[in-house]
Write a protein that holds these residues in place. Structure first.
Motif, mmCIF file in Angstrom:
data_model
loop_
_atom_site.group_PDB
_atom_site.id
_atom_site.type_symbol
_atom_site.label_atom_id
_atom_site.label_comp_id
_atom_site.label_asym_id
_atom_site.label_seq_id
_atom_site.Cartn_x
_atom_site.Cartn_y
_atom_site.Cartn_z
ATOM 1 N N TYR A 93 0.840 -1.206 0.000
ATOM 2 C CA TYR A 93 0.000 0.000 0.000
ATOM 3 C C TYR A 93 0.869 1.247 0.000
ATOM 4 O O TYR A 93 1.814 1.364 0.775
ATOM 5 N N GLN A 94 0.527 2.179 -0.886
ATOM 6 C CA GLN A 94 1.221 3.468 -0.951
ATOM 7 C C GLN A 94 0.276 4.551 -0.452
ATOM 8 O O GLN A 94 -0.869 4.627 -0.878
ATOM 9 N N ALA A 95 0.746 5.387 0.432
ATOM 10 C CA ALA A 95 -0.078 6.465 0.979
ATOM 11 C C ALA A 95 -0.472 7.428 -0.128
ATOM 12 O O ALA A 95 0.365 7.837 -0.929
ATOM 13 N N VAL A 96 -1.749 7.771 -0.160
ATOM 14 C CA VAL A 96 -2.273 8.635 -1.212
ATOM 15 C C VAL A 96 -2.233 10.097 -0.790
ATOM 16 O O VAL A 96 -2.079 10.979 -1.610
ATOM 17 N N SER A 97 -2.335 10.361 0.492
ATOM 18 C CA SER A 97 -2.480 11.728 0.965
ATOM 19 C C SER A 97 -1.199 12.558 0.852
ATOM 20 O O SER A 97 -1.257 13.770 0.944
ATOM 21 N N GLU A 98 -0.076 11.918 0.672
ATOM 22 C CA GLU A 98 1.165 12.668 0.566
ATOM 23 C C GLU A 98 1.226 13.348 -0.790
ATOM 24 O O GLU A 98 1.424 12.715 -1.812
ATOM 25 N N GLU A 99 1.016 14.664 -0.778
ATOM 26 C CA GLU A 99 1.038 15.406 -2.021
ATOM 27 C C GLU A 99 2.471 15.655 -2.443
ATOM 28 O O GLU A 99 3.316 16.022 -1.638
ATOM 29 N N LYS A 100 2.711 15.467 -3.723
ATOM 30 C CA LYS A 100 4.028 15.744 -4.263
ATOM 31 C C LYS A 100 4.121 17.240 -4.543
ATOM 32 O O LYS A 100 3.174 17.836 -5.057
ATOM 33 N N PRO A 101 5.238 17.847 -4.203
ATOM 34 C CA PRO A 101 5.355 19.278 -4.483
ATOM 35 C C PRO A 101 5.323 19.522 -5.989
ATOM 36 O O PRO A 101 5.983 18.836 -6.760
ATOM 37 N N ARG A 102 4.485 20.482 -6.376
ATOM 38 C CA ARG A 102 4.347 20.765 -7.794
ATOM 39 C C ARG A 102 5.346 21.821 -8.213
ATOM 40 O O ARG A 102 5.604 22.773 -7.487
ATOM 41 N N ASP A 103 5.893 21.633 -9.399
ATOM 42 C CA ASP A 103 6.811 22.603 -9.963
ATOM 43 C C ASP A 103 5.974 23.645 -10.684
ATOM 44 O O ASP A 103 5.417 23.385 -11.748
ATOM 45 N N SER A 163 6.945 24.529 -14.393
ATOM 46 C CA SER A 163 6.587 23.575 -15.444
ATOM 47 C C SER A 163 5.086 23.581 -15.692
ATOM 48 O O SER A 163 4.638 23.451 -16.837
ATOM 49 N N VAL A 164 4.289 23.748 -14.646
ATOM 50 C CA VAL A 164 2.836 23.821 -14.815
ATOM 51 C C VAL A 164 2.482 25.046 -15.642
ATOM 52 O O VAL A 164 1.672 24.972 -16.579
ATOM 53 N N LEU A 165 3.094 26.175 -15.331
ATOM 54 C CA LEU A 165 2.827 27.409 -16.066
ATOM 55 C C LEU A 165 3.246 27.279 -17.522
ATOM 56 O O LEU A 165 2.511 27.682 -18.426
ATOM 57 N N SER A 166 4.427 26.711 -17.770
ATOM 58 C CA SER A 166 4.882 26.574 -19.153
ATOM 59 C C SER A 166 3.972 25.638 -19.946
ATOM 60 O O SER A 166 3.691 25.891 -21.120
ATOM 61 N N LYS A 167 3.474 24.559 -19.315
ATOM 62 C CA LYS A 167 2.530 23.663 -20.001
ATOM 63 C C LYS A 167 1.240 24.393 -20.341
ATOM 64 O O LYS A 167 0.683 24.213 -21.426
ATOM 65 N N ARG A 168 0.757 25.218 -19.428
ATOM 66 C CA ARG A 168 -0.472 25.968 -19.679
ATOM 67 C C ARG A 168 -0.287 26.994 -20.791
ATOM 68 O O ARG A 168 -1.183 27.205 -21.614
#
Length: 114
Positions: free
Chosen positions: A72-82, A85-90
């Motif tokens: 089982y892998q914990a789901v609640s651990e949010e990965k820090p978003r870059d 990269s999100v802005l450039s994709k948008r």
């Protein structure tokens, strides 16, 4: 009842117990909300500002599930978003849609509404 079914029922029972703990913690939260203060007597502040700081139900359920499910892998651990990269994709998506004619420039939209 087989061993796997027993373990599944035990896991479900333990998750149900976590829900009961949450209910008790919520009651304690409500009872203690007025009393729990920190800081000086002139400027008191609450110790817990959110209920989740007092009791994290997701974390408790993940603990139970990790005991019963070895992979089982914990789901609640949010990965820090870059953000970059999100802005450039948008921006790239915006340019692609604009080039395809699916986005009308603001100046043209204003002319259509006048």
């Amino acid at each position: 009842m087989g061993l796997k079914e027993y373990q599944l029922r035990l896991e479900a029972y333990r998750i149900k117990q976590v829900e009961e703990e949450r209910k008790l913690a919520l009651q304690a939260w409500n009872n203690d909300a007025v009393k729990s203060l920190k800081g000086s007597s002139k400027h008191p502040k609450r110790v817990y500002t959110k209920f989740q700081e007092f009791f994290d139900q997701k974390k408790a359920i993940e603990k139970v599930r990790s005991e019963f499910e070895p992979d089982y892998q914990a789901v609640s651990e949010e990965k820090p978003r870059d953000v970059g990269s999100v802005l450039s994709k948008r921006i790239e998506e915006f340019k692609r849609l604009k080039k395809a004619g699916k986005i009308i420039p603001l100046k043209e939209r204003r002319l259509n509404h006048d």
